[in-house]
Design a protein around this motif. Sequence first.
Motif, PDB file in Angstrom:
ATOM      1  N   ASP A   1      12.025  13.026   2.860  1.00 55.15           N
ATOM      2  CA  ASP A   1      11.548  13.871   1.764  1.00 55.15           C
ATOM      3  C   ASP A   1      10.465  14.844   2.215  1.00 55.15           C
ATOM      4  OD1 ASP A   1      13.241  12.675  -0.180  1.00 55.15           O
ATOM      5  OD2 ASP A   1      11.843  10.989  -0.324  1.00 55.15           O
ATOM      6  N   GLY A   2      10.185  14.853   3.514  1.00 61.02           N
ATOM      7  CA  GLY A   2       9.176  15.761   4.054  1.00 61.02           C
ATOM      8  C   GLY A   2       7.750  15.284   3.865  1.00 61.02           C
ATOM      9  N   LYS A   3       7.577  14.038   3.429  1.00 62.64           N
ATOM     10  CA  LYS A   3       6.240  13.504   3.191  1.00 62.64           C
ATOM     11  C   LYS A   3       5.650  12.925   4.482  1.00 62.64           C
ATOM     12  CE  LYS A   3       6.766  12.521  -1.722  1.00 62.64           C
ATOM     13  NZ  LYS A   3       7.596  13.658  -1.888  1.00 62.64           N
ATOM     14  N   THR A   4       4.363  13.167   4.665  1.00 61.28           N
ATOM     15  CA  THR A   4       3.628  12.646   5.814  1.00 61.28           C
ATOM     16  C   THR A   4       2.836  11.409   5.378  1.00 61.28           C
ATOM     17  OG1 THR A   4       1.663  13.954   5.325  1.00 61.28           O
ATOM     18  CG2 THR A   4       3.353  14.992   6.735  1.00 61.28           C
ATOM     19  N   PRO A   5       2.244  10.705   6.331  1.00 59.79           N
ATOM     20  CA  PRO A   5       1.358   9.601   5.943  1.00 59.79           C
ATOM     21  C   PRO A   5       0.247  10.050   4.985  1.00 59.79           C
ATOM     22  CG  PRO A   5       1.911   9.387   8.248  1.00 59.79           C
ATOM     23  CD  PRO A   5       2.474  10.710   7.790  1.00 59.79           C
ATOM     24  N   LEU A   6      -0.269  11.264   5.150  1.00 63.69           N
ATOM     25  CA  LEU A   6      -1.305  11.761   4.242  1.00 63.69           C
ATOM     26  C   LEU A   6      -0.756  11.905   2.825  1.00 63.69           C
ATOM     27  CD1 LEU A   6      -4.183  12.703   3.760  1.00 63.69           C
ATOM     28  CD2 LEU A   6      -3.500  14.988   4.549  1.00 63.69           C
ATOM     29  N   HIS A   7       0.455  12.409   2.674  1.00 64.80           N
ATOM     30  CA  HIS A   7       1.074  12.479   1.349  1.00 64.80           C
ATOM     31  C   HIS A   7       1.126  11.082   0.719  1.00 64.80           C
ATOM     32  CE1 HIS A   7       2.896  16.396   2.652  1.00 64.80           C
ATOM     33  NE2 HIS A   7       2.786  16.670   1.360  1.00 64.80           N
ATOM     34  N   TRP A   8       1.557  10.097   1.505  1.00 64.39           N
ATOM     35  CA  TRP A   8       1.705   8.743   0.981  1.00 64.39           C
ATOM     36  C   TRP A   8       0.365   8.129   0.598  1.00 64.39           C
ATOM     37  CZ3 TRP A   8       5.831   6.965  -1.105  1.00 64.39           C
ATOM     38  CH2 TRP A   8       7.076   7.480  -0.721  1.00 64.39           C
ATOM     39  N   ALA A   9      -0.666   8.383   1.386  1.00 69.04           N
ATOM     40  CA  ALA A   9      -1.999   7.863   1.060  1.00 69.04           C
ATOM     41  C   ALA A   9      -2.510   8.486  -0.235  1.00 69.04           C
ATOM     42  CB  ALA A   9      -2.971   8.120   2.209  1.00 69.04           C
ATOM     43  N   VAL A  10      -2.285   9.791  -0.406  1.00 69.85           N
ATOM     44  CA  VAL A  10      -2.694  10.470  -1.643  1.00 69.85           C
ATOM     45  C   VAL A  10      -1.915   9.905  -2.823  1.00 69.85           C
ATOM     46  CG1 VAL A  10      -2.674  12.668  -2.889  1.00 69.85           C
ATOM     47  CG2 VAL A  10      -3.455  12.593  -0.518  1.00 69.85           C
ATOM     48  N   TYR A  11      -0.605   9.770  -2.651  1.00 69.40           N
ATOM     49  CA  TYR A  11       0.249   9.262  -3.717  1.00 69.40           C
ATOM     50  C   TYR A  11      -0.219   7.889  -4.196  1.00 69.40           C
ATOM     51  CZ  TYR A  11       4.350   7.721  -6.265  1.00 69.40           C
ATOM     52  OH  TYR A  11       5.184   7.242  -7.236  1.00 69.40           O
ATOM     53  N   ALA A  12      -0.596   7.037  -3.247  1.00 65.54           N
ATOM     54  CA  ALA A  12      -1.010   5.676  -3.588  1.00 65.54           C
ATOM     55  C   ALA A  12      -2.474   5.583  -4.018  1.00 65.54           C
ATOM     56  CB  ALA A  12      -0.749   4.751  -2.408  1.00 65.54           C
ATOM     57  N   GLY A  13      -3.217   6.663  -3.849  1.00 63.14           N
ATOM     58  CA  GLY A  13      -4.598   6.678  -4.295  1.00 63.14           C
ATOM     59  C   GLY A  13      -5.572   5.951  -3.381  1.00 63.14           C
ATOM     60  N   HIS A  14      -5.292   5.928  -2.090  1.00 64.73           N
ATOM     61  CA  HIS A  14      -6.158   5.241  -1.127  1.00 64.73           C
ATOM     62  C   HIS A  14      -7.129   6.234  -0.485  1.00 64.73           C
ATOM     63  CE1 HIS A  14      -4.056   1.532  -1.661  1.00 64.73           C
ATOM     64  NE2 HIS A  14      -2.907   2.085  -1.309  1.00 64.73           N
ATOM     65  N   THR A  15      -8.229   6.465  -1.173  1.00 65.24           N
ATOM     66  CA  THR A  15      -9.211   7.470  -0.765  1.00 65.24           C
ATOM     67  C   THR A  15      -9.725   7.256   0.651  1.00 65.24           C
ATOM     68  OG1 THR A  15      -9.854   7.809  -3.049  1.00 65.24           O
ATOM     69  CG2 THR A  15     -11.437   8.501  -1.370  1.00 65.24           C
ATOM     70  N   ARG A  16     -10.048   6.041   0.994  1.00 63.97           N
ATOM     71  CA  ARG A  16     -10.600   5.782   2.326  1.00 63.97           C
ATOM     72  C   ARG A  16      -9.556   6.025   3.417  1.00 63.97           C
ATOM     73  NH1 ARG A  16     -13.518   0.223   2.174  1.00 63.97           N
ATOM     74  NH2 ARG A  16     -14.223   0.922   4.216  1.00 63.97           N
ATOM     75  N   THR A  17      -8.307   5.746   3.131  1.00 65.81           N
ATOM     76  CA  THR A  17      -7.237   6.027   4.092  1.00 65.81           C
ATOM     77  C   THR A  17      -7.023   7.527   4.225  1.00 65.81           C
ATOM     78  OG1 THR A  17      -6.201   3.912   3.522  1.00 65.81           O
ATOM     79  CG2 THR A  17      -4.832   5.521   4.684  1.00 65.81           C
ATOM     80  N   ILE A  18      -7.115   8.249   3.123  1.00 63.74           N
ATOM     81  CA  ILE A  18      -7.014   9.715   3.155  1.00 63.74           C
ATOM     82  C   ILE A  18      -8.081  10.269   4.085  1.00 63.74           C
ATOM     83  CG2 ILE A  18      -7.342  11.825   1.787  1.00 63.74           C
ATOM     84  CD1 ILE A  18      -6.218  10.165  -0.626  1.00 63.74           C
ATOM     85  N   ARG A  19      -9.297   9.801   3.921  1.00 64.32           N
ATOM     86  CA  ARG A  19     -10.407  10.280   4.747  1.00 64.32           C
ATOM     87  C   ARG A  19     -10.197   9.957   6.228  1.00 64.32           C
ATOM     88  NH1 ARG A  19     -15.291  11.457   1.457  1.00 64.32           N
ATOM     89  NH2 ARG A  19     -14.539  11.423  -0.674  1.00 64.32           N
ATOM     90  N   LEU A  20      -9.677   8.786   6.516  1.00 56.65           N
ATOM     91  CA  LEU A  20      -9.391   8.419   7.903  1.00 56.65           C
ATOM     92  C   LEU A  20      -8.338   9.355   8.500  1.00 56.65           C
ATOM     93  CD1 LEU A  20      -9.497   6.454  10.371  1.00 56.65           C
ATOM     94  CD2 LEU A  20      -7.592   5.261   9.268  1.00 56.65           C
ATOM     95  N   LEU A  21      -7.250   9.574   7.786  1.00 55.65           N
ATOM     96  CA  LEU A  21      -6.170  10.431   8.294  1.00 55.65           C
ATOM     97  C   LEU A  21      -6.664  11.853   8.536  1.00 55.65           C
ATOM     98  CD1 LEU A  21      -3.259   9.106   6.066  1.00 55.65           C
ATOM     99  CD2 LEU A  21      -3.527   8.736   8.526  1.00 55.65           C
ATOM    100  N   VAL A  22      -7.472  12.350   7.623  1.00 54.65           N
ATOM    101  CA  VAL A  22      -8.015  13.703   7.789  1.00 54.65           C
ATOM    102  C   VAL A  22      -8.940  13.746   8.999  1.00 54.65           C
ATOM    103  CG1 VAL A  22      -9.489  15.465   6.726  1.00 54.65           C
ATOM    104  CG2 VAL A  22      -7.709  14.337   5.374  1.00 54.65           C
ATOM    105  N   LYS A  23      -9.796  12.745   9.119  1.00 55.00           N
ATOM    106  CA  LYS A  23     -10.711  12.665  10.258  1.00 55.00           C
ATOM    107  C   LYS A  23      -9.955  12.616  11.585  1.00 55.00           C
ATOM    108  CE  LYS A  23     -14.045   9.538  12.339  1.00 55.00           C
ATOM    109  NZ  LYS A  23     -14.625   8.199  12.264  1.00 55.00           N
TER     110      LYS A  23
END
Length: 123
Positions: free
Chosen positions: A47-69
């Motif tokens: 579906d073209g989704k990345t791990p960051l898309h999935w972290a956002v979708y699931a609402g895991h803020t700390r994981t989002i920050r890790l992936l961005v970092k």
Amino acid sequence: MISKNANVNHRDRWQRTVLSHAAEAGNRKACRMLIDAKARIDETDKDGKTPLHWAVYAGHTRTIRLLVKKGADLNIQDNDQYTPLMLACRLNRRDDAMFLMAMGTNKHLQTNHGYSALKIALF
């Protein structure tokens, strides 16, 4: 399994990687280990989704920050042309949207239907 040289970029039948599943689950320790073992952080699924898309979708803020970092692409669009920012806006995840904007995501990108993150947030 990483120490046994398992394929950290293995895909399941939906073309999702182990990293995308770990991100959706909010398992930051697994995400960090996989990235350190050279898992491709911006690998997309069917579906073209990345791990960051999935972290956002699931609402895991700390994981989002890790992936961005760790260098996740903030502006990558899935098959529906949604960026992680657009997805955060669609799901009313204000803090995640604010973080993504602060990290430099392009808030002017649009879907094929002409919707920007701002327009999506207004819906």
